[in-house]
Design a protein around this motif. Structure first.
Motif, PDB file in Angstrom:
ATOM      1  N   PRO A 227       1.128  -4.596   6.229  1.00 18.60           N
ATOM      2  CA  PRO A 227       1.228  -3.569   5.190  1.00 18.60           C
ATOM      3  C   PRO A 227       2.686  -3.322   4.836  1.00 18.60           C
ATOM      4  O   PRO A 227       3.526  -3.151   5.726  1.00 18.60           O
ATOM      5  CB  PRO A 227       0.605  -2.324   5.839  1.00 18.60           C
TER       6      PRO A 227
ATOM      7  N   ILE B 239       0.868  -1.196   0.000  1.00 19.56           N
ATOM      8  CA  ILE B 239       0.000   0.000   0.000  1.00 19.56           C
ATOM      9  C   ILE B 239       0.900   1.241   0.000  1.00 19.56           C
ATOM     10  O   ILE B 239       2.071   1.159   0.375  1.00 19.56           O
ATOM     11  CB  ILE B 239      -0.931   0.041   1.254  1.00 19.56           C
TER      12      ILE B 239
ATOM     13  N   ILE C 264      -2.991  -2.555  -2.623  1.00 20.79           N
ATOM     14  CA  ILE C 264      -4.111  -1.614  -2.454  1.00 20.79           C
ATOM     15  C   ILE C 264      -3.612  -0.236  -2.882  1.00 20.79           C
ATOM     16  O   ILE C 264      -2.767   0.374  -2.203  1.00 20.79           O
ATOM     17  CB  ILE C 264      -4.631  -1.560  -1.003  1.00 20.79           C
TER      18      ILE C 264
ATOM     19  N   THR D  41      -6.106   3.012   5.865  1.00 18.47           N
ATOM     20  CA  THR D  41      -5.704   2.027   4.849  1.00 18.47           C
ATOM     21  C   THR D  41      -4.746   1.013   5.474  1.00 18.47           C
ATOM     22  O   THR D  41      -4.898  -0.201   5.318  1.00 18.47           O
ATOM     23  CB  THR D  41      -5.019   2.728   3.649  1.00 18.47           C
TER      24      THR D  41
ATOM     25  N   THR E  86      -1.328   8.138   2.798  1.00 16.87           N
ATOM     26  CA  THR E  86      -2.770   7.876   2.877  1.00 16.87           C
ATOM     27  C   THR E  86      -3.204   8.080   4.320  1.00 16.87           C
ATOM     28  O   THR E  86      -2.371   8.258   5.216  1.00 16.87           O
ATOM     29  CB  THR E  86      -3.093   6.437   2.394  1.00 16.87           C
TER      30      THR E  86
ATOM     31  N   ASP F 153      -8.460   1.794  -2.647  1.00 12.60           N
ATOM     32  CA  ASP F 153      -9.062   2.638  -1.626  1.00 12.60           C
ATOM     33  C   ASP F 153      -9.420   3.937  -2.336  1.00 12.60           C
ATOM     34  O   ASP F 153      -8.553   4.764  -2.623  1.00 12.60           O
ATOM     35  CB  ASP F 153      -8.035   2.864  -0.499  1.00 12.60           C
TER      36      ASP F 153
END
Ligand code: T4K
Length: 403
Positions: free
Chosen positions: A114, A95, A143, A103, A99, A171
């Motif tokens: 992550p 990811i 993601i 997330t 963000t 997302d």
């Protein structure tokens, strides 16, 4: 109008705004319509679990997103969690770190790790080249985040996901009504997730939606978001309660009714900010690529201390003292926050640079053009008097000035 640095509220002057000007004031639409919808739900007695308002909201969101399915949920964080479980994603999920913490937390909360990728320095969205270097035998998914409504590099990410047999999720918390070229955000990857939190361009108090074109996946998600029910009294598997209520559906529909007006208002505000702040050294209003549609819910300025003469945090303090409650979307970046920074320290140069520079300025229906003129006057004054401000800043007790 500030004549000298002493007129700034930070140094004892009168604050420019009597009432705090906020980023993220909700877009509520016509209250009469909201109350009518709430009345209908109350009269009908179905307040959650497949009521008519949520069904109508799902249809309208699917239409906007151009997808076959929309499952409305209680918020976007829960939506990400439901998807991660429904797809049985485990191991490592790549990811961006630029963000909102949701997330990363959704991934971690579901027991996966992550892995943070750096960003494209121009758009701030996840860098596909860096993603590719992070793939290991443990990677199960990517993601992407459509930061501030800008589409990720969806073609490159689809290619990477395909070649490595990874699930690709987006997302799209900021992305309702936005597009990649002519294609609406919503139908990319395996599934996408919108947020309808009160601060978003479409507000359902709290809320979110999962959109997808995969029929089987949509069915599994619909079951998983309702305890795993496949029929009344019949459980098909593990599930949770992530349903949207009819009150949220009523608010979401009423907010959707004014979506076009709100975006037009946001766009006019964005253009005004850009015009009024043009030419200031070290200060850039983040530009949106005109090939893609944006909802202009985020007006982000970047402060480059080397040229502006002051750090982003000083400008933020100046603004907040004037009752302009600007926010840092997103700073610190996720990898700089717990538990991630302790567990897996990494360095992401482009992310760190952007996170150090960003300020989101007030926008939305509650922000008038007169407000924007006054905010920009403060910003312009601060940059033009940066040396004096930094000097005076060094002499004050900040704790006594901060809100
Ligand atoms: N992914 C991304 C990329 C996201 O940005 C988000 C959420 C998510 C996932 C998860 O979506 P959800 O699970 O929330 O659906 C806010 C929002 O709470 C959050 O939804 C949003 N992104 C994030 C960017 O912003 P905070 O902590 O900044 O929110 P808060 O409550 O301090 O509100 C910000 C400002 O908005 C306040 O200064 C005042 C104003 N405000 C806020 C609310 C809630 C109002 O005027 N009225 C209100 O009712 O996170």
């Amino acid at each position: 109008m500030k004549r000298g640095v002493d007129d700034l509220a930070l140094f004892g002057g009168h604050a420019e705004f009597d009432q705090t000007l906020l980023v993220g004031r909700p877009s509520t639409g016509d209250r009469t319509k909201l109350y009518e919808r709430l009345d209908r739900a109350l009269d009908n007695g179905r307040l959650t679990g497949g009521g008519m308002l949520v069904r109508e909201f799902e249809d309208r969101i699917a239409h906007m997103a151009g997808t076959r399915h929309c499952i409305a949920v209680c918020n976007a964080t829960a939506a990400l969690e439901v998807i991660i479980r429904a797809q049985n994603l485990h191991g490592e999920i790549i990811i961006p770190s630029m963000t909102f913490i949701a997330t990363a937390h959704a991934v971690r909360y579901m027991g996966a790790t992550p892995v943070f990728a750096d960003i494209d320095p121009v758009t701030g969205t996840i860098d596909p080249d860096h993603v590719e270097t992070l793939i290991t035998p443990h990677t199960t998914a990517i993601i992407g985040v459509h930061l501030w409504g800008q589409p990720c590099d969806v073609d490159r990410l689809a290619d990477i996901a395909h070649r490595h047999n990874l699930t690709l999720i987006y997302d799209a918390a900021h992305g309702i009504g936005c597009s990649h070229g002519p294609t609406p955000i919503g139908g990319f990857g395996h599934a996408e997730v919108f947020s309808f939190n009160a601060t978003k361009v479409v507000n359902s108090f709290e809320g979110g939606a999962i959109v997808t074109n995969d029929d089987d996946f949509a069915l599994r998600v619909r079951q998983a978001h309702n305890f795993g029910f496949i029929a009344p009294g019949l459980i098909g598997g593990l599930g949770t309660n992530a349903k949207m209520s009819e009150a949220s559906g009523a608010m979401g529909l009423t907010s959707l009714d004014v979506f076009d007006e709100v975006v037009a208002h946001n766009k006019a505000g964005y253009d005004l900010y850009r015009d009024l702040l043009a030419g200031l050294p070290g200060l850039t209003v983040h530009a949106y690529d005109e090939r893609h549609r944006n909802n202009f819910q985020y007006v982000v300025v970047k402060v480059d201390q080397d040229h502006a003469g002051l750090h982003r945090d000083v400008l933020l303090d100046v603004l907040r003292a004037e009752n302009v409650y600007a926010l840092m979307y997103f700073s610190p970046a996720c990898h700089q926050l717990e538990p991630y920074r302790s567990e897996h320290p990494v360095t992401l140069p482009h992310t760190e640079r952007l996170a150090e520079q960003v300020i989101a300025l007030p926008t939305g229906p509650a922000t008038t053009s007169s407000d924007i003129h006054r905010v920009c006057e403060i910003v312009r004054f601060a940059i033009e008097h940066s040396a004096e401000i930094v000097e005076a800043f060094g002499r004050i007790d900040l704790n006594s000035c901060k809100n």
